[in-house]
Motif scaffolding. Structure first.
Motif, PDB file in Angstrom:
ATOM      1  N   GLN A  31       8.817   6.533  -5.784  1.00 34.94           N
ATOM      2  CA  GLN A  31       7.356   6.465  -5.749  1.00 34.94           C
ATOM      3  C   GLN A  31       6.721   5.211  -5.562  1.00 34.94           C
ATOM      4  O   GLN A  31       5.645   4.985  -4.858  1.00 34.94           O
ATOM      5  CB  GLN A  31       6.711   7.130  -6.937  1.00 34.94           C
ATOM      6  N   GLU A  32       7.338   4.210  -6.048  1.00 35.29           N
ATOM      7  CA  GLU A  32       6.653   2.804  -5.877  1.00 35.29           C
ATOM      8  C   GLU A  32       6.783   2.385  -4.451  1.00 35.29           C
ATOM      9  O   GLU A  32       5.794   1.844  -3.835  1.00 35.29           O
ATOM     10  CB  GLU A  32       7.579   2.013  -6.792  1.00 35.29           C
ATOM     11  N   THR A  33       7.845   2.812  -3.852  1.00 30.77           N
ATOM     12  CA  THR A  33       8.109   2.358  -2.328  1.00 30.77           C
ATOM     13  C   THR A  33       7.128   3.043  -1.282  1.00 30.77           C
ATOM     14  O   THR A  33       6.328   2.696  -0.377  1.00 30.77           O
ATOM     15  CB  THR A  33       9.576   2.592  -1.833  1.00 30.77           C
ATOM     16  N   VAL A  34       6.958   4.318  -1.929  1.00 37.41           N
ATOM     17  CA  VAL A  34       5.927   5.187  -1.026  1.00 37.41           C
ATOM     18  C   VAL A  34       4.597   4.777  -1.149  1.00 37.41           C
ATOM     19  O   VAL A  34       3.861   4.836  -0.207  1.00 37.41           O
ATOM     20  CB  VAL A  34       6.244   6.845  -1.423  1.00 37.41           C
ATOM     21  N   ASP A  35       4.109   4.515  -2.226  1.00 32.69           N
ATOM     22  CA  ASP A  35       2.805   3.908  -2.556  1.00 32.69           C
ATOM     23  C   ASP A  35       2.611   2.850  -1.851  1.00 32.69           C
ATOM     24  O   ASP A  35       1.550   2.360  -1.147  1.00 32.69           O
ATOM     25  CB  ASP A  35       2.417   3.854  -4.103  1.00 32.69           C
ATOM     26  N   THR A  36       3.460   1.745  -1.869  1.00 32.07           N
ATOM     27  CA  THR A  36       3.092   0.776  -1.129  1.00 32.07           C
ATOM     28  C   THR A  36       3.116   0.652   0.322  1.00 32.07           C
ATOM     29  O   THR A  36       2.329   0.060   1.104  1.00 32.07           O
ATOM     30  CB  THR A  36       4.505  -0.335  -1.593  1.00 32.07           C
ATOM     31  N   LEU A  38       2.514   3.332   2.062  1.00 32.99           N
ATOM     32  CA  LEU A  38       1.235   4.124   2.653  1.00 32.99           C
ATOM     33  C   LEU A  38       0.005   3.162   2.488  1.00 32.99           C
ATOM     34  O   LEU A  38      -0.770   3.108   3.382  1.00 32.99           O
ATOM     35  CB  LEU A  38       1.163   5.295   1.854  1.00 32.99           C
ATOM     36  N   ALA A  39       0.149   2.362   1.422  1.00 38.83           N
ATOM     37  CA  ALA A  39      -1.102   1.209   1.348  1.00 38.83           C
ATOM     38  C   ALA A  39      -1.173   0.282   2.387  1.00 38.83           C
ATOM     39  O   ALA A  39      -2.063  -0.144   3.077  1.00 38.83           O
ATOM     40  CB  ALA A  39      -1.135   0.751  -0.046  1.00 38.83           C
ATOM     41  N   GLN A  68       5.795  11.799  -0.051  1.00 37.10           N
ATOM     42  CA  GLN A  68       4.290  11.773  -0.617  1.00 37.10           C
ATOM     43  C   GLN A  68       3.687  13.160  -0.611  1.00 37.10           C
ATOM     44  O   GLN A  68       3.198  13.392  -1.441  1.00 37.10           O
ATOM     45  CB  GLN A  68       3.414  10.944  -0.034  1.00 37.10           C
ATOM     46  N   ASN A  71       5.829  14.815  -3.480  1.00 33.92           N
ATOM     47  CA  ASN A  71       5.423  14.201  -4.817  1.00 33.92           C
ATOM     48  C   ASN A  71       4.008  14.631  -5.203  1.00 33.92           C
ATOM     49  O   ASN A  71       3.852  15.191  -6.317  1.00 33.92           O
ATOM     50  CB  ASN A  71       5.348  12.622  -4.521  1.00 33.92           C
ATOM     51  N   ASP A  72       3.116  15.046  -4.277  1.00 27.16           N
ATOM     52  CA  ASP A  72       1.760  15.485  -4.461  1.00 27.16           C
ATOM     53  C   ASP A  72       1.865  17.086  -4.914  1.00 27.16           C
ATOM     54  O   ASP A  72       1.232  17.381  -5.839  1.00 27.16           O
ATOM     55  CB  ASP A  72       0.838  15.419  -3.221  1.00 27.16           C
TER      56      ASP A  72
END
Length: 258
Positions: A31-36, A38-39, A68, A71-72
């Motif tokens: 999740q941390e990698t996905v958030d970074t 996409l941001a 993502q 996860n959502d």
């Protein structure tokens, strides 16, 4: 490119070579990698602008975007699944013990175990996804079994021990508690090799989560549940438990001598 099939370039462009693809590779899909990722992608598009005279930038799909989306979906349905399980268990246990307090007492340890399991997943770096979500549901089923066994035994011994709750709990832990400890320990020993020997991440994570789950549920069933019963002293302890079990005394009274 002369004489080359257009299919050879499908990873970067379409057949007409009008639309191209920029692919980025990441070390994992946590999740941390996905958030970074996409941001950073959204910030890049915002900085250079999506619309240009000769081309247009659009965010496409891929492993990160798919993760993502998964996860959502997991986050959206996690609370619904756990709420439905709690509701079914509350209704069933309340009907069996003829008391809603019994259902609530049994649900406290299993939900606390799920909270502790989620914390353990965070410490171990295991994300909540379609693979780990069923483990949370399994945790409620496993934990409620241990609770029902011990609760029923406490009710039986309470009626036999002349309403002495302390004696009833001690006897229940010495008898049914030993069986719960043995069962949970045996299952833990059998599941532990999954984490150390499996080369598949799914089986490795599943083995680790199940081992943690069994241990937490065992400890809470043997420690927290008797403590709650002793402190609250619910009225259903005086209820007839014949629907859930059959005591040895009744069997000995009805037995025909040889």
């Amino acid at each position: 490119m002369a004489g080359t099939n257009a299919k050879a370039f499908l990873h970067v462009t379409d057949f007409e070579q009008k639309n191209g693809t920029v692919s980025l590779w990441y070390s994992n899909n946590k999740q941390e990698t996905v958030d970074t990722a996409l941001a950073q992608a959204r910030a890049c598009v915002e900085k250079v602008g999506p619309e240009h005279p000769t081309f247009t930038i659009r965010l496409a799909s891929g492993a990160i975007a798919l993760q993502q989306s998964i996860n959502d979906t997991v986050v959206r349905y996690e609370s619904r699944i756990l709420l439905a399980l709690n509701l079914v268990i509350l209704i069933g246990c309340s009907l069996a013990y003829r008391s809603i307090v019994a259902g609530l007492l049994l649900l406290i340890p299993v939900n606390l175990a799920n909270a502790m399991l989620t914390a353990s997943m965070s410490l171990a770096g295991v994300g909540l996804d379609v693979n780990s979500l069923p483990i949370l549901a399994i945790g409620i089923g496993v934990g409620i079994d241990y609770g029902i066994y011990l609760m029923t035994r406490i009710c039986e011994e309470y009626q036999v021990a002349n309403k002495d709750l302390g004696v009833a709990i001690r006897v229940a832990l010495k008898t049914c508690g030993k069986a719960i400890f043995f069962t949970a320990s045996l299952m833990t020993i059998g599941l532990a090799p999954w984490y150390f020997l499996s080369e598949l991440k799914f089986l490795s994570d599943t083995g680790l989560l199940l081992v943690i789950l069994m241990l937490i549920n065992m400890v809470l069933a043997l420690v927290l549940l008797p403590l709650l019963v002793y402190l609250i002293r619910p009225k259903f302890l005086d209820s007839d438990m014949s629907a859930l079990s059959e005591s040895l005394e009744k069997k000995s009274q009805t037995a025909v001598p040889a």
